[in-house]
Write a protein that holds these residues in place. Structure first.
Motif, PDB file in Angstrom:
ATOM      1  N   UNK A 127      53.056 -21.450-106.333  1.00  0.00           N
ATOM      2  CA  UNK A 127      53.365 -20.194-107.595  1.00  0.00           C
ATOM      3  C   UNK A 127      54.105 -20.942-108.998  1.00  0.00           C
ATOM      4  N   UNK A 128      54.176 -21.467-108.520  1.00  0.00           N
ATOM      5  CA  UNK A 128      55.576 -23.120-110.223  1.00  0.00           C
ATOM      6  C   UNK A 128      54.095 -23.628-110.709  1.00  0.00           C
ATOM      7  N   UNK A 129      52.990 -23.935-109.541  1.00  0.00           N
ATOM      8  CA  UNK A 129      52.322 -24.946-110.038  1.00  0.00           C
ATOM      9  C   UNK A 129      50.869 -24.201-110.970  1.00  0.00           C
ATOM     10  N   UNK A 130      51.016 -22.783-110.348  1.00  0.00           N
ATOM     11  CA  UNK A 130      50.915 -21.642-111.234  1.00  0.00           C
ATOM     12  C   UNK A 130      50.904 -21.352-112.356  1.00  0.00           C
ATOM     13  N   UNK A 131      52.077 -21.149-112.106  1.00  0.00           N
ATOM     14  CA  UNK A 131      53.416 -20.467-113.563  1.00  0.00           C
ATOM     15  C   UNK A 131      52.692 -21.639-114.954  1.00  0.00           C
ATOM     16  N   UNK A 132      53.203 -22.731-113.924  1.00  0.00           N
ATOM     17  CA  UNK A 132      52.449 -23.394-115.602  1.00  0.00           C
ATOM     18  C   UNK A 132      51.857 -23.939-115.838  1.00  0.00           C
ATOM     19  N   UNK A 133      50.632 -23.575-114.604  1.00  0.00           N
ATOM     20  CA  UNK A 133      49.425 -23.017-115.595  1.00  0.00           C
ATOM     21  C   UNK A 133      48.686 -22.059-116.312  1.00  0.00           C
ATOM     22  N   UNK A 134      49.718 -21.330-115.876  1.00  0.00           N
ATOM     23  CA  UNK A 134      48.925 -20.286-117.609  1.00  0.00           C
ATOM     24  C   UNK A 134      50.813 -19.881-118.165  1.00  0.00           C
ATOM     25  N   UNK A 135      51.084 -20.699-118.145  1.00  0.00           N
ATOM     26  CA  UNK A 135      52.305 -20.832-118.713  1.00  0.00           C
ATOM     27  C   UNK A 135      53.437 -19.456-119.170  1.00  0.00           C
ATOM     28  N   UNK A 136      53.273 -19.075-117.892  1.00  0.00           N
ATOM     29  CA  UNK A 136      54.021 -17.613-116.960  1.00  0.00           C
ATOM     30  C   UNK A 136      55.638 -17.814-117.631  1.00  0.00           C
ATOM     31  N   UNK A 137      56.452 -18.395-117.090  1.00  0.00           N
ATOM     32  CA  UNK A 137      57.444 -18.307-116.251  1.00  0.00           C
ATOM     33  C   UNK A 137      58.328 -18.778-118.127  1.00  0.00           C
ATOM     34  N   UNK A 138      58.794 -17.731-118.333  1.00  0.00           N
ATOM     35  CA  UNK A 138      60.036 -18.140-120.124  1.00  0.00           C
ATOM     36  C   UNK A 138      60.352 -19.404-119.803  1.00  0.00           C
ATOM     37  N   UNK A 139      61.340 -19.766-118.737  1.00  0.00           N
ATOM     38  CA  UNK A 139      62.072 -20.324-119.168  1.00  0.00           C
ATOM     39  C   UNK A 139      62.109 -21.789-118.760  1.00  0.00           C
ATOM     40  N   UNK A 140      60.650 -22.126-117.726  1.00  0.00           N
ATOM     41  CA  UNK A 140      60.034 -22.965-117.527  1.00  0.00           C
ATOM     42  C   UNK A 140      59.440 -23.779-118.812  1.00  0.00           C
ATOM     43  N   UNK A 141      58.952 -22.883-119.908  1.00  0.00           N
ATOM     44  CA  UNK A 141      58.314 -22.733-120.858  1.00  0.00           C
ATOM     45  C   UNK A 141      59.244 -23.684-122.186  1.00  0.00           C
ATOM     46  N   UNK A 142      60.733 -22.971-121.622  1.00  0.00           N
ATOM     47  CA  UNK A 142      60.936 -23.213-122.480  1.00  0.00           C
ATOM     48  C   UNK A 142      62.196 -24.664-122.794  1.00  0.00           C
ATOM     49  N   UNK A 143      62.133 -24.817-121.269  1.00  0.00           N
ATOM     50  CA  UNK A 143      62.892 -26.103-121.171  1.00  0.00           C
ATOM     51  C   UNK A 143      62.847 -27.277-121.739  1.00  0.00           C
ATOM     52  N   UNK A 144      63.293 -28.733-121.985  1.00  0.00           N
ATOM     53  CA  UNK A 144      63.200 -29.411-122.332  1.00  0.00           C
ATOM     54  C   UNK A 144      62.992 -30.195-121.919  1.00  0.00           C
ATOM     55  N   UNK A 145      63.647 -30.594-120.282  1.00  0.00           N
ATOM     56  CA  UNK A 145      62.988 -31.341-119.216  1.00  0.00           C
ATOM     57  C   UNK A 145      63.102 -30.213-118.774  1.00  0.00           C
ATOM     58  N   UNK A 146      62.628 -31.111-117.107  1.00  0.00           N
ATOM     59  CA  UNK A 146      63.044 -30.407-115.722  1.00  0.00           C
ATOM     60  C   UNK A 146      63.844 -31.547-115.087  1.00  0.00           C
ATOM     61  N   UNK A 147      64.738 -31.083-114.006  1.00  0.00           N
ATOM     62  CA  UNK A 147      65.365 -32.481-112.897  1.00  0.00           C
ATOM     63  C   UNK A 147      65.160 -31.315-111.745  1.00  0.00           C
ATOM     64  N   UNK A 148      64.069 -31.885-111.139  1.00  0.00           N
ATOM     65  CA  UNK A 148      63.133 -31.969-110.110  1.00  0.00           C
ATOM     66  C   UNK A 148      64.109 -32.905-108.650  1.00  0.00           C
ATOM     67  N   UNK A 149      64.620 -32.162-107.756  1.00  0.00           N
ATOM     68  CA  UNK A 149      65.046 -32.786-107.061  1.00  0.00           C
ATOM     69  C   UNK A 149      64.318 -32.667-105.464  1.00  0.00           C
ATOM     70  N   UNK A 150      63.988 -33.995-105.547  1.00  0.00           N
ATOM     71  CA  UNK A 150      63.039 -34.802-104.193  1.00  0.00           C
ATOM     72  C   UNK A 150      63.491 -34.082-102.738  1.00  0.00           C
TER      73      UNK A 150
END
Lengths: 443, 325
Positions: A127-150
């Motif tokens: 779902x997160x990938x999908x949201x990014x594909x269509x630029x849906x999530x406003x917060x993901x779009x607005x963020x300058x960087x994303x901290x991803x913990x593995x």
């Protein structure tokens, strides 16, 4: 940098028109879902606390908070998104950036994610990938960087996939928590992420700022715990409402959130004195554990529990999207930079009950957390919620079941997907479980 | 005359300091919930240190103190180390100064720390045997030498950390013979009596003072890790027959612990047992009962200080929870 044609390793090049089309469809549907969820929450508890009004507003992804972040970004503030609870919010705040959690709870976009990763993958990731594909999530779009913990396998690859279109800062937690070398590794990761956050924001994290950030978060924890403590007694607030309050902390302005939560608690305390319960005190009390649930779409299970017949009430959960969020404070012994960083890194690593950790005692921390929650919140039953593809949580089920059987607390394993299609059969299952709990309560 | 004046003013300073410490403690008690016990401990220890000035006037009193300590230790463990010991107080003052300078401290590697804790016992035995060996060279003969002559007070090493900053004898670094007091420091009188020539004693003493301050600046409570007094106290609780005796414990509730590691990090002598133990009473002679872990534990009722089964003080949500059902 944006205009440079970077070769995308995973993400397909979708035509602009298609992106806009899907985005607007999902967005319209999502706004409807948000409104619908809130409507149903209001319906379940007719005298819902008035202070919930604020959280209803802030829960709208495409509303007030989005505008605020855009305005603050225009003033030069940076936004840093994060996926797992491991991301050090204190450091983000100390660098004058806005932390927002960007995990996606949209059911519709999980189908889009299928174009890149197989269906077997955890729907949160898809779902997160999908949201990014269509630029849906406003917060993901607005963020300058994303901290991803593995943490889990999904998160590990998600960071790689997302790096196609975002600056991704990775943090790699050790899989064993309590050995000296793992803590050392994590301390080093924390120092590295501090430097990266400083680079992204262009602000230096000074001891003074960091201390202020830690104290801000401690205040938030105080309000957060106050709300959870109120849920220990007879239900004064429905579980879904509390869950929403908890989750808004991940994207709201944390100072304002603290104030509003305190206001909510004040109101609830009055209700405790007047003995105005949100639902009958003998309603079976349920605790959820398992895969995190994200607003707005993945509100299926809590809604089912609290709208079921017989009704259940959610008194607590062991979800990293709700009750675990701000439960642990950063405890600082000496306010030196070293100690503050160590304190932060320990709070995020050691206090975590994520199933991505392994140990010879079988992730005992999580079991203890659950048992403590069940005892303190006098829960009657536990629903073990797992989405298909969430391996780590699914695999820990038998361990949890064994531990809870000893306390003779019934556990119910519920697996589902990011879909609305199984609501009907889930309802039957949840109601059967609640029926059993009701019988036990009456007995 | 002038020494008299200095002595008098010293008393005033002590009196004033005490009052100030009291006021300060109350203020800090109100302000910072995470430092309540620590500040209370500083206050108690200042009072104890001043009380000790008078005790140090006669050896008989000192013997009584030693017996009291051992008797009390039987029941309270190393309570003395956390709440009375002036040497610990000096080291805590060094720590406070370091915090003001915003310098970090260093943890000793765990194996070295453990080794130091084990080394306490040989050190203690060494200190007790040396006077016997040296007594052969004394003109007084063994029995009287053991009890009276300067270098042979085997038990002085046990109460050495009790030495307050001002003592009523002339054995310190800086003495005020007219007023028969001197500025002192733990172990200095022993070093002085063991060193053959007086002109060698002073640099040795200064070196000792410097090295203890420097080490405790880098590592908190450095001396406490191998302090012979601590060892003697620990030995009392090590005897099998006395297992029943200790009534003061730190108790841990397993389920409330999230293993967040705060207790491990804040411990000034790096005790790991509180963190590692699954639950129940924590019985380690490494713990000096400063209760910093109990004070800092953010989970209500997870760590408890229990005296004879009753909870005296327990970890609480220092973020202040609401008082409702």
């Amino acid at each position: 940098m944006k205009n440079q044609p970077v070769e995308k390793k995973y993400m397909p090049e979708l035509p602009r028109k298609e992106i806009d089309e899907i985005q607007s469809t999902v967005k319209t549907a999502s706004i409807k879902v948000i409104a619908d969820n809130i409507e149903r929450m209001k319906k379940t508890s007719p005298n819902r606390p008035a202070a919930m009004q604020y959280f209803d507003e802030i829960s709208n992804f495409f509303g007030q908070r989005q505008k605020e972040i855009i305005a603050e970004k225009a003033k030069g503030k940076k936004v840093i998104g994060y996926f797992c609870m491991f991301a050090p919010i204190e450091l983000i705040l100390a660098a004058d950036a806005i932390p927002v959690r960007v995990n996606s709870g949209w059911y519709d976009t999980s189908k889009l994610g299928d174009r890149i990763v197989p269906v077997e993958v955890c729907p949160v990731i898809r779902s997160t990938i999908g949201a990014k594909m269509v630029e849906l999530s406003p917060y993901l779009e607005l963020s300058d960087a994303v901290i991803s913990t593995l943490t889990c396998d999904g998160m590990t690859k998600l960071s790689e996939i997302l790096s196609d279109c975002k600056k991704v800062l990775t943090m790699s937690p050790p899989r064993v928590k309590d050995s000296a070398q793992s803590l050392h590794l994590w301390n080093e990761e924390m120092k590295a992420i501090k430097a990266q956050i400083e680079e992204v924001t262009g602000n230096k994290i000074t001891p003074k700022k960091l201390r202020a950030a830690i104290e801000t978060m401690q205040k938030a924890t105080k309000a957060f715990r106050r709300l959870q403590d109120l849920r220990k007694g007879n239900p004064v607030i429905m579980g879904r409402d509390a869950m929403l309050v908890n989750q808004t902390a991940t994207w709201d302005n944390i100072t304002r959130w603290t104030e509003k939560t305190d206001a909510l608690c004040d109101e609830l305390e009055k209700r405790v004195q007047q003995k105005q319960w949100a639902c009958p005190p003998d309603t079976p009390r349920v605790v959820i554990t398992g895969t995190p649930m994200f607003w707005p779409d993945n509100w299926k299970l809590p809604t089912l529990i609290e709208e079921a017949n017989p009704q259940g009430v959610l008194v607590g959960d062991e979800l990293c999207s709700s009750d675990r969020l701000l439960y642990d404070p950063v405890g600082i012994d000496e306010w030196t930079m070293d100690d503050m960083l160590n304190g932060i890194s320990e709070r995020y690593l050691m206090a975590s009950t994520c199933p991505c950790f392994t140990s010879s005692d079988g992730n005992e921390d999580r079991i203890n957390w659950l048992i403590n929650k069940i005892k303190e919140f006098k829960a009657n039953g536990v629903i073990y919620y797992v989405v298909r593809g969430c391996m780590l949580y699914a695999m820990e089920y038998s361990r949890v079941k064994k531990a809870l059987d000893k306390l003779s607390i019934p556990v119910y394993y519920l697996d589902t997907e990011y879909t609305r299609e199984d609501v009907g059969q889930m309802k039957t299952r949840v109601e059967a479980f609640l029926e059993m709990l009701t019988a036990r309560v009456e007995f | 005359m002038s020494w008299q004046l200095i002595g008098d003013s010293l008393e005033w300073v002590i009196g004033g300091g005490l009052t100030l410490a009291g006021i300060l403690s109350i203020l800090i008690w109100k302000r910072d919930k995470t430092k309540r016990v620590s500040d209370l401990r500083i206050f108690i220890r200042i009072v104890a240190m001043i009380g000790m000035y008078f005790l140090f006037a006669s050896p008989a009193w000192l013997l009584a103190v030693l017996i009291t300590i051992i008797a009390v230790t039987l029941f309270f463990g190393r309570f003395f180390c956390g709440f009375v010991c002036p040497f610990g107080l000096y080291m805590d003052f060094v720590t406070l100064a370091r915090e003001k300078l915003r310098k970090g401290h260093r943890r000793l590697p765990e194996n070295i720390n453990r080794a130091l804790h084990l080394a306490r016992y040989p050190i203690l035995i060494f200190f007790i045997i040396v006077p016997f060996l040296l007594s052969g060279f004394s003109s007084l003969g063994l029995p009287s030498a053991l009890y009276f002559s300067g270098p042979f007070k085997a038990w002085t090493v046990l109460i050495a950390p009790l030495e307050p900053l001002v003592v009523p004898w002339g054995n310190g670094i800086i003495g005020f013979p007219e007023y028969s007091t001197s500025i002192s420091y733990p172990y200095l009188s022993i070093i002085r009596s063991y060193s053959p020539a007086t002109d060698f004693a002073l640099p040795l003493m200064l070196f000792f003072v410097a090295i203890t301050i420097a080490t405790s600046f880098v590592t908190r409570r450095f001396w406490c890790r191998f302090c012979p007094t601590g060892a003697s106290i620990a030995i009392v609780n090590k005897f099998r027959g006395f297992k029943w005796a200790p009534i003061l414990h730190i108790n841990k509730v397993e389920e409330k612990c999230t293993k967040c590691g705060i207790c491990k990090r804040v411990c000034p002598v790096q005790v790991l047992d509180v963190y590692e133990k699954k639950g129940g009473d924590i019985k380690t002679s490494m713990c000096m009962h400063c209760f910093r872990c109990v004070e800092m534990c953010p989970y209500e009722g997870c760590l408890k200080v229990k005296m004879a089964g009753k909870t005296v003080f327990q970890s609480r949500n220092w973020l202040e929870p609401s008082k409702s059902e």
